[in-house]
Design an enzyme around this catalytic site. Sequence first.
Site, PDB file in Angstrom:
ATOM      1  N   ASN A  20      -7.156  -0.519  -4.713  1.00 44.62           N
ATOM      2  CA  ASN A  20      -7.348  -1.892  -4.279  1.00 44.62           C
ATOM      3  C   ASN A  20      -8.829  -2.254  -4.346  1.00 44.62           C
ATOM      4  OD1 ASN A  20      -6.817  -4.474  -3.006  1.00 44.62           O
ATOM      5  ND2 ASN A  20      -7.758  -3.589  -1.182  1.00 44.62           N
ATOM      6  N   GLU A  21      -9.176  -3.126  -5.285  1.00 44.64           N
ATOM      7  CA  GLU A  21     -10.510  -3.733  -5.401  1.00 44.64           C
ATOM      8  C   GLU A  21     -11.660  -2.749  -5.564  1.00 44.64           C
ATOM      9  OE1 GLU A  21     -10.791  -6.537  -2.104  1.00 44.64           O
ATOM     10  OE2 GLU A  21      -9.429  -7.905  -3.134  1.00 44.64           O
ATOM     11  N   GLU A  65      -4.351 -11.677  -5.898  1.00 44.90           N
ATOM     12  CA  GLU A  65      -4.639 -12.005  -4.484  1.00 44.90           C
ATOM     13  C   GLU A  65      -5.325 -13.354  -4.405  1.00 44.90           C
ATOM     14  OE1 GLU A  65      -6.752  -9.426  -1.840  1.00 44.90           O
ATOM     15  OE2 GLU A  65      -5.726  -7.614  -2.528  1.00 44.90           O
ATOM     16  N   TYR A  69     -11.369 -15.237  -3.454  1.00 49.77           N
ATOM     17  CA  TYR A  69     -11.538 -15.750  -2.090  1.00 49.77           C
ATOM     18  C   TYR A  69     -12.771 -16.648  -2.046  1.00 49.77           C
ATOM     19  CZ  TYR A  69      -7.958 -12.455  -0.787  1.00 49.77           C
ATOM     20  OH  TYR A  69      -6.761 -11.786  -0.702  1.00 49.77           O
ATOM     21  N   TRP A  84      -1.731 -13.829  -0.844  1.00 48.41           N
ATOM     22  CA  TRP A  84      -2.102 -12.973   0.281  1.00 48.41           C
ATOM     23  C   TRP A  84      -1.929 -13.811   1.533  1.00 48.41           C
ATOM     24  CZ3 TRP A  84      -3.500  -7.820   0.322  1.00 48.41           C
ATOM     25  CH2 TRP A  84      -3.907  -7.319   1.578  1.00 48.41           C
ATOM     26  N   TRP A  90       0.833  -1.214   0.000  1.00 43.79           N
ATOM     27  CA  TRP A  90       0.000   0.000   0.000  1.00 43.79           C
ATOM     28  C   TRP A  90       0.871   1.270   0.000  1.00 43.79           C
ATOM     29  CZ3 TRP A  90      -2.993  -3.256  -1.461  1.00 43.79           C
ATOM     30  CH2 TRP A  90      -4.043  -3.872  -0.805  1.00 43.79           C
TER      31      TRP A  90
END
Length: 411
Positions: A201-202, A321, A281, A364, A86
């Site tokens: 991010n996302e 990720e 995920y 991740w 980040w």
Amino acid sequence: MASFVVGLRRFLGALALMLLAHQAAAAEPLAFVGRSGSKLVVNGSPFLFNGFNAYWLMNVASEDQVNVSKTLSEAAAAGLTVCRTWAFNDGGNPALQSSPGVYNEKMFQGLDFAVSEAKNHGIRLVMSLINNFKDFGGKTQYVQWARDAGEAIKTDDDFYTNAKVKQYYKNHVLKVLTRVNTITKVAYKDDPTIMTWDLMNEPRCPSEPSGQTVTAWVKEMAAYTKSIDSKHLLQVGFEGFYGSSTPDKIGLYNPGGYKYGTDFIIGNQVNEIDYTTIHAYPDAWLPQKSEEERKTFLQQWISSHFNDSVKVIGKPMVFEEFGKSTTTPGYSQKVRDDFLSYVYGMIYSDAETSGGSFSGGLLWQIMGEGMKSYYDGFAIVLPRDSTTTAVIKKQSDAMAALKNRLSGSRH
Ligand SMILES: *[C@@H]1O[C@H](CO)[C@@H](O)[C@H](O)[C@H]1NC(C)=O
Ligand SMILES: *[C@@H]1O[C@H](CO)[C@@H](O)[C@H](O)[C@H]1NC(C)=O
């Protein structure tokens, strides 16, 4: 006695410097990673890697540099050559950007250290510029700043359209890209240690599910970012959700068949975007499904996006990720190792058959020993989790060998 101790200290200090210099000299000098069609390339040959996420580098480096050096050194020993982190921390305490345009120099020096240490360990960085989610501020903090400045803001998704908020974002991009590293004296925009800028991010936009709003934002911000820095790769930071340009794929592949307000195809077709990304995920996305069904989902998720990336979009892909949390029912380290092997196998096989269009994966996530306040269930501590480290190392070696084979190297 005292002068002996001082002498010994001096000797040890000099020895440590020599060892550091040796280590730095041993690392392959980094060159810019570029793109040629649907491949990432470095020095004219396909660039393949095995990598990891460590979002915490700047935060930890601002208070404890040793943990950052130690973890990067452990990662390098496992053959990991790309790290995503980040380059934001908005409004919190301690923040990088405490209020619009106001930066904490100590935190920035933490990021300088992370970049400098990554270079010393031959690790390239993917740097993300803001979060979609509230962690470390994110779009929620940006719209709150605008609200405080008198803007009429309805939802967090006004982030993508409100002129003042967009200007805040551009100011941050400019600030980070033109930052001159206090350790290396190189501006971030000129430093080949950085492989890629990650717009967000996302990104998600539940209030406008078609994906058009986010795509318009990507167009504007990608053009702006490249106008400051055309040397680095640029990517969006998408998880991979399909949108209204491919209605059939929303039902077929999106978890739960939902719309998330992004469009994998048109968002990645934006000219300045260099490669596509997916995150996955399945344990969290498909809580009602069995382990076998989740594996099938994952296989289809990778396959469908990789096909689209190469055949429809014409750009390389990175699996940015993936991980296995200790909170997953039935978790054991063996379950995590098997999961990583399964993902790695698919990445390698697609990388091989495509001649390098699947560039690699970033698990991740990697952490250091003792960093308990950062553990999130996904943390892998390399020296502690030796069976997992072996799985990671095996993939690093396989990707490195494939990279050498594709570049016709005789090593
Ligand atoms: C991707 O393409 C391959 C090769 O053409 C094909 O076998 C596979 O079924 C495709 N995957 C998906 C999910 O459509
Ligand atoms: C750094 O590591 C030490 C020892 O492993 C640990 O006690 C400390 O909390 C860590 N620092 C941070 C900021 O995580």
